[in-house]
Design an enzyme around this catalytic site. Sequence first.
Site, PDB file in Angstrom:
ATOM      1  N   LYS A 240       0.873  -1.189   0.000  1.00 50.61           N
ATOM      2  CA  LYS A 240       0.000   0.000   0.000  1.00 50.61           C
ATOM      3  C   LYS A 240       0.902   1.228   0.000  1.00 50.61           C
ATOM      4  O   LYS A 240       1.050   1.918   0.998  1.00 50.61           O
ATOM      5  CB  LYS A 240      -0.942  -0.028   1.205  1.00 50.61           C
ATOM      6  CG  LYS A 240      -2.218   0.787   0.985  1.00 50.61           C
ATOM      7  CD  LYS A 240      -3.291   0.382   1.961  1.00 50.61           C
ATOM      8  CE  LYS A 240      -4.457   1.361   1.995  1.00 50.61           C
ATOM      9  NZ  LYS A 240      -5.213   1.431   0.758  1.00 50.61           N
TER      10      LYS A 240
ATOM     11  N   GLU B 143      -7.385  -5.709 -10.276  1.00 47.98           N
ATOM     12  CA  GLU B 143      -8.169  -4.966  -9.281  1.00 47.98           C
ATOM     13  C   GLU B 143      -8.439  -3.582  -9.839  1.00 47.98           C
ATOM     14  O   GLU B 143      -8.129  -3.297 -10.998  1.00 47.98           O
ATOM     15  CB  GLU B 143      -7.409  -4.890  -7.959  1.00 47.98           C
ATOM     16  CG  GLU B 143      -6.081  -4.143  -8.083  1.00 47.98           C
ATOM     17  CD  GLU B 143      -5.404  -3.862  -6.751  1.00 47.98           C
ATOM     18  OE1 GLU B 143      -6.071  -3.866  -5.712  1.00 47.98           O
ATOM     19  OE2 GLU B 143      -4.172  -3.616  -6.775  1.00 47.98           O
TER      20      GLU B 143
ATOM     21  N   LEU C  59      -3.531  -5.294  -4.215  1.00 50.60           N
ATOM     22  CA  LEU C  59      -3.470  -4.996  -2.792  1.00 50.60           C
ATOM     23  C   LEU C  59      -4.477  -5.936  -2.119  1.00 50.60           C
ATOM     24  O   LEU C  59      -5.654  -5.949  -2.506  1.00 50.60           O
ATOM     25  CB  LEU C  59      -3.860  -3.537  -2.524  1.00 50.60           C
ATOM     26  CG  LEU C  59      -3.782  -3.185  -1.043  1.00 50.60           C
ATOM     27  CD1 LEU C  59      -2.337  -2.978  -0.619  1.00 50.60           C
ATOM     28  CD2 LEU C  59      -4.605  -1.972  -0.712  1.00 50.60           C
TER      29      LEU C  59
HETATM   30  N1  PLP Z   1      -6.929  -2.110  -3.996  1.00 48.27           N
HETATM   31  C1  PLP Z   1      -6.303  -0.925  -4.003  1.00 48.27           C
HETATM   32  C2  PLP Z   1      -5.321  -0.617  -5.103  1.00 48.27           C
HETATM   33  C3  PLP Z   1      -6.558   0.018  -3.009  1.00 48.27           C
HETATM   34  O1  PLP Z   1      -5.902   1.194  -3.008  1.00 48.27           O
HETATM   35  C4  PLP Z   1      -7.507  -0.293  -1.995  1.00 48.27           C
HETATM   36  C5  PLP Z   1      -7.816   0.663  -0.938  1.00 48.27           C
HETATM   37  O2  PLP Z   1      -7.364   1.785  -0.933  1.00 48.27           O
HETATM   38  C6  PLP Z   1      -8.149  -1.542  -2.037  1.00 48.27           C
HETATM   39  C7  PLP Z   1      -7.827  -2.425  -3.048  1.00 48.27           C
HETATM   40  C8  PLP Z   1      -9.141  -1.944  -0.972  1.00 48.27           C
HETATM   41  O3  PLP Z   1      -8.475  -2.223   0.225  1.00 48.27           O
HETATM   42  P1  PLP Z   1      -9.216  -2.135   1.662  1.00 48.27           P
HETATM   43  O4  PLP Z   1     -10.402  -3.051   1.582  1.00 48.27           O
HETATM   44  O5  PLP Z   1      -8.189  -2.584   2.636  1.00 48.27           O
HETATM   45  O6  PLP Z   1      -9.633  -0.715   1.869  1.00 48.27           O
END
Ligand code: PLP
Length: 280
Positions: free
Chosen positions: A147, A180, A204
């Site tokens: 992240k 994603e 992620l």
């Molecule tokens: N994928 C990406 C690239 C993201 O930046 C995020 C959240 O910011 C997510 C997925 C979703 O992650 P989460 O469910 O932990 O918020």
Amino acid sequence: MQELVYLNGWVGSFDNAHISINDRGYNFGDGIYEVVRTYDGKMFAVDDHLKRLETSAAVLEIGLPWDKKQLNAIISDLLEQSEIREAIIYIQITRGTAHRNHLYDPDIRPNLLITIRSTPDISQSTYIQGVNIISCPEFRWQMCHVKSTSLAAAVMAKNKAHRAGAAEAVFVMDDGIVTECTSSNIFIYKGGTLMTHPANNRILAGITRKHILNLAEDMGMHIRPEPFKFEDMIGADEVFLTGSTSEVIPVVDIDGQIIAGGKPGPITGKLHQAFISLRS
Ligand code: PLP
């Protein structure tokens, strides 16, 4: 002779130069830079550097309010004030300052930073004897599982979606595999099976994604955290996005192709309700 900083018209020392925590370079890596060398007070190949700076800005769609001539004048003036003859000039332009949001205002004013420092000494023995290097797998842009604040590509895709009147952009690899979205994970549901890309370096691993997979398992759903293709997504019974801010959002249209008859599906709704119940 003194090392100097230029920041949006202000000139001073490194210690006194400050930028907002809302600078998009700080929050998103949403910026570009160049490094120019001087020899005896003269910039080497500055035209080439400024041309590349303009190209980088154009690719990231950062509208520069300065042309090459104006930038050259600002840099030359700072160089003269510093009186450093053998200098490294660092030029950084970020998209500007605004509350953190992938979407940016097209009228945002870029932040311009220029620093002048003395060229570091490289001993003659380096040139005479040469140096050791190591090999490393080419992993740049292949760390989506981190992240990281290096979000320039996500910013571009999100803004492209916004300009097309869409809420998100879903990334599709050359071989058609769907990974994603810019700030959410994506799921498809087809014939009783729930699929989402496996948690590897290509995505992620969303926290919401994890909870949705657990909830789906508790409901007795068949789960396959495996790669799927664009055409699988288009032909799915249901598609939805997950993220901490957005929770569970149904997708009804991808590139103008209608998903699930253009209406949020029952499985998406059920999973969202189950997710909501986790909050209390
Ligand atoms: N994928 C990406 C690239 C993201 O930046 C995020 C959240 O910011 C997510 C997925 C979703 O992650 P989460 O469910 O932990 O918020």
